[in-house]
Design a protein around this motif. Structure first.
Motif, PDB file in Angstrom:
ATOM      1  N   THR A 224      10.444  19.032 -15.409  1.00  0.00           N
ATOM      2  CA  THR A 224      10.757  17.636 -15.109  1.00  0.00           C
ATOM      3  C   THR A 224      12.256  17.506 -14.912  1.00  0.00           C
ATOM      4  N   TYR A 225      12.623  16.696 -13.925  1.00  0.00           N
ATOM      5  CA  TYR A 225      14.030  16.459 -13.609  1.00  0.00           C
ATOM      6  C   TYR A 225      14.298  14.963 -13.645  1.00  0.00           C
ATOM      7  N   PHE A 226      15.414  14.581 -14.254  1.00  0.00           N
ATOM      8  CA  PHE A 226      15.820  13.186 -14.291  1.00  0.00           C
ATOM      9  C   PHE A 226      16.602  12.855 -13.015  1.00  0.00           C
ATOM     10  N   ALA A 227      16.305  11.713 -12.448  1.00  0.00           N
ATOM     11  CA  ALA A 227      17.014  11.248 -11.246  1.00  0.00           C
ATOM     12  C   ALA A 227      17.602   9.871 -11.529  1.00  0.00           C
ATOM     13  N   VAL A 361       5.270  15.357  -8.251  1.00  0.00           N
ATOM     14  CA  VAL A 361       5.020  13.935  -8.484  1.00  0.00           C
ATOM     15  C   VAL A 361       6.349  13.255  -8.738  1.00  0.00           C
ATOM     16  N   THR A 362       6.570  12.148  -8.056  1.00  0.00           N
ATOM     17  CA  THR A 362       7.760  11.335  -8.320  1.00  0.00           C
ATOM     18  C   THR A 362       7.326  10.040  -8.984  1.00  0.00           C
ATOM     19  N   GLN A 363       8.104   9.603  -9.964  1.00  0.00           N
ATOM     20  CA  GLN A 363       7.779   8.379 -10.694  1.00  0.00           C
ATOM     21  C   GLN A 363       9.023   7.524 -10.877  1.00  0.00           C
ATOM     22  N   SER A 364       8.865   6.231 -10.621  1.00  0.00           N
ATOM     23  CA  SER A 364       9.924   5.274 -10.933  1.00  0.00           C
ATOM     24  C   SER A 364       9.738   4.845 -12.381  1.00  0.00           C
ATOM     25  N   THR A 365      10.334   5.593 -13.282  1.00  0.00           N
ATOM     26  CA  THR A 365      10.169   5.321 -14.708  1.00  0.00           C
ATOM     27  C   THR A 365      10.596   3.903 -15.049  1.00  0.00           C
ATOM     28  N   HIS A 366      11.499   3.371 -14.257  1.00  0.00           N
ATOM     29  CA  HIS A 366      11.997   2.017 -14.505  1.00  0.00           C
ATOM     30  C   HIS A 366      10.999   0.936 -14.123  1.00  0.00           C
ATOM     31  N   LYS A 367      10.023   1.244 -13.268  1.00  0.00           N
ATOM     32  CA  LYS A 367       9.139   0.193 -12.774  1.00  0.00           C
ATOM     33  C   LYS A 367       8.151  -0.298 -13.826  1.00  0.00           C
ATOM     34  N   VAL A 368       7.579   0.625 -14.600  1.00  0.00           N
ATOM     35  CA  VAL A 368       6.536   0.218 -15.539  1.00  0.00           C
ATOM     36  C   VAL A 368       6.772   0.709 -16.963  1.00  0.00           C
ATOM     37  N   HIS A 379       8.441  15.400 -11.360  1.00  0.00           N
ATOM     38  CA  HIS A 379       7.625  16.346 -12.124  1.00  0.00           C
ATOM     39  C   HIS A 379       7.134  17.448 -11.183  1.00  0.00           C
ATOM     40  N   VAL A 380       7.188  18.678 -11.657  1.00  0.00           N
ATOM     41  CA  VAL A 380       6.825  19.827 -10.826  1.00  0.00           C
ATOM     42  C   VAL A 380       5.749  20.653 -11.519  1.00  0.00           C
TER      43      VAL A 380
END
Length: 652
Positions: A224-227, A361-368, A379-380
């Motif tokens: 996992t990588y933080f963006a 998989v890309t996720q907008s952690t801030h959205k939900v 995520h890889v």
């Protein structure tokens, strides 16, 4: 405030269970207990499963290997697997009689079990310390803790950023109010790569690397990588890692605009898949499964397939068969899960894209979840992942001066999701159901169900709905969507997520409260009582199907081109545009789907659609069109530019 961490001990040996509960309970009283460990028992597997479904405070389960041995020698392993499938964030330990039993458990449930104890030992203090350490590891926030530590060290700043921990703002007659508004800690924590103890996002080896490893475990990823610049940039990073100029990819035309931008930047050759459309409500859904599978079969040379799941409106693909079909052809699968980062932490939302086999998989952690805006994760799970190439592309897009508060918020959001995500999401689901019933009870507004949202072509595709995204039909209220959105904002202090011409969308998250539900219901009830005569809505014109490409999108975008008016002198669609090749991405918003992409051949259906939108839908923004004196212009390739493009031969 001390948290509660319940430990469930499962055994059908009543005397043994009572003795272990008493011993562990006594240890919890005698020893330091910062995580609030308490111990409860369960006499059988079914009761244990019911307990973890009902109690979001259960953090650890201890299973007696002898459980139900008379009925099944593998009962303990079976229970461990069922718990892991239901709530993978729960830690699992097994009580063994000997090492031979360990081999059996490892064979059947190694992925689910975190550790072992020997059932005939009575080292209650030792067991308690191990369990407390397990909670400490799960709840650790290595980056956030180090950031707090540095701020408390009160070092003088002789480095960037220029506000120097807020000292340039504090006490200013002109901008001191900003210091007071955002707060001292936020400004002191706004640091830079000049602070080695805070690690480097571009080359993490310390606390950022630790935080990312914890996130990978939490979300079920290998890496996992933080963006810190959103899922928009995350999508582009993956594209540039997997695609070279001219490589083919399959993509949903309804993908986020960052995906289309990624096509331009990577120089890839896209195959656009038209999404399903619910014309009654102006909602664009998933690409029909048959369309995706046909595209996979017709394009065995494709390198990548990217889909959005769930969509903005909460519609989720049945991903597993699609991923399986893509992998059978050697196609990597990327899933944009920007709106679905919470799914791992409650069974009502699963399986996630990673659990369905997606490679990226890309996720907008801030959205939900509870991260700051712009904070996202990549995520890889790709077994052929080239970490060096990925890192080079990541660093190409990432800022060398990332906002450390965003990184800290990712660390904290992961911790919350793991430690209390199930409990909070259980509450959110109850509130969603309650709000659904309350809105429907107004007699004017109605929350749309899955069957309302799906178009006919995808009804048999196994699509499901995220219940925390509520789409409300406002047709009977007599208000336009814009009028109702403004009324809710100005009169009732309520801001909704989005609207179509006859719906509004409400987003429930981990931050939704019963008070907010009550206030929204009250507002909609009041509006319903002031009911106007129902109105006939002017639906959006039907979006034209994708035409064809004349060249690679990148090639068209980087040419100078020329600008032609959308309308001719008589206000009709300009016939001079027909047959020309667009240089830009033209996106009416809403709905946010590109009508034209760079390299696409313009046909009369497209110019007519854009002209009609301009005349009848005054509130729609027309992204990608140039304006000249109030007139919309389309940038198209000059004939000689198209002629010299090498990539055009691919499309001839």
């Amino acid at each position: 405030m001390t948290p509660i961490s319940r430990v469930l001990v499962v055994s059908d040996d009543a005397a043994w269970l009572a003795d272990r509960l008493a011993g562990l309970g006594a240890a919890a009283v005698r020893l330091e207990n910062p995580y609030g460990l308490t111990f409860v028992g369960s006499a059988d597997a079914q009761a244990a499963l019911e307990a973890i479904a009902a109690d979001g405070e259960i953090q650890i389960v201890l299973v007696d290997k002898r459980l139900a041995e008379r009925r099944s020698r593998q009962a303990a392993s079976e229970l461990a697997n069922r718990i892991n499938a239901f709530r993978p964030e729960i830690s699992l330990y097994v009580f063994l009689e000997d090492d031979d039993q360990k081999a059996g458990v490892e064979e059947l449930a190694s992925h689910a079990v975190d550790g072992y104890f020997y059932r005939d030992e009575t080292d209650f203090h030792g067991w308690f310390r191990i369990l407390s350490a397990e909670i400490a590891e799960k709840s650790a926030t290595p980056f956030y803790d180090r950031l707090k530590q540095y701020v408390r060290m009160a070092k003088d700043s002789w480095h960037t950023p220029g506000h120097s921990g807020g000292d340039s703002l504090k006490g200013s007659a002109w901008v001191g109010e900003f210091y007071d508004f955002v707060g001292e800690n936020l400004l002191r924590a706004d640091l830079s790569v000049s602070v080695p103890m805070l690690d480097s996002l571009l080359h993490p080896t310390g606390v950022i690397a630790e935080a990312q490893m914890l996130a990978a475990k939490a979300f079920g990823a290998r890496k996992t990588y933080f963006a810190t610049n959103g899922t928009s940039t995350s999508n582009k990073v993956i594209f540039q890692t997997l695609l070279a100029p001219g490589n083919k990819l399959l993509l949903d035309r309804n993908c986020h605009k960052s995906v289309h931008h990624g096509v331009i930047l990577s120089g890839a050759r896209p195959v656009y898949l038209d999404s399903s459309v619910n014309r009654r409500y102006g909602i664009f859904g998933p690409v029909p499964k048959a369309t995706v599978l046909e595209a996979i079969e017709a394009n065995p040379d494709a390198r990548v397939l990217i889909l959005t799941s769930c969509t903005y409106d909460g519609l989720r693909y049945d991903l597993a068969p699609i991923v399986e079909a893509a992998h059978a052809r050697g196609i990597k699968v990327i899933v944009d899960e920007a709106w679905y980062g919470h799914a791992r932490f409650h069974p009502a939302f699963r399986p996630t894209a990673l659990e369905s086999g997606a490679d990226y998989v890309t996720q907008s952690t801030h959205k939900v979840l509870s991260a700051f805006s712009q904070a996202s994760m990549i995520h890889v799970n790709d077994p052929g992942f080239d970490e060096h190439l990925f890192r080079e592309n990541f660093n190409m897009h990432a800022s060398t001066s990332p906002q450390y508060s965003l990184i800290a918020s990712l660390d904290v959001a992961r911790k919350q999701a793991v430690m209390e995500g199930y409990r909070i999401l259980e509450r959110t689901l109850r509130l969603a159901q309650e709000l659904r019933q309350k809105i429907n009870s107004t007699g004017v507004f109605r929350v749309l169900e899955l069957e309302d949202l799906l178009s006919e072509e995808v009804r048999e595709d196994g699509i499901t709905l995220d219940p925390t995204k509520l789409t409300v039909d406002i047709s009977e209220s007599g208000y336009t969507a814009d009028e109702l959105q403004q009324l809710l904002f100005e009169r009732f202090n309520i801001q909704v997520e989005k609207t179509t011409f006859n719906t509004l969308t409400l987003l429930l998250t981990m931050g939704t409260t019963r008070s907010k539900v009550s206030r929204l219901h009250d507002a909609m009830l009041r509006v319903a009582k002031d009911r106007r005569p129902p109105r006939v809505f002017s639906r959006l014109p039907e979006i034209p199907r994708f035409t064809r490409l004349a060249c690679l999108p990148r090639d068209a975008f980087y040419e100078g081109g020329e600008r032609l008016p959308l309308l001719d002198d008589d206000g009709r669609p300009n016939p001079a545009l027909v047959g020309r090749v667009c240089c830009d991405q033209v996106v009416p918003y809403p709905p946010g789907i590109p009508v034209l992409v760079p390299g696409q051949v313009i046909e009369e259906t497209i110019t007519s659609y854009l002209a009609r939108l301009q005349k009848t839908q005054k509130t729609i923004e027309m992204h990608g069109l140039a304006e000249d004196g109030g007139e919309f212009m389309v940038r198209v390739l000059k004939p000689e530019e198209l002629e010299r493009l090498p990539g055009r031969l691919l499309f001839s």
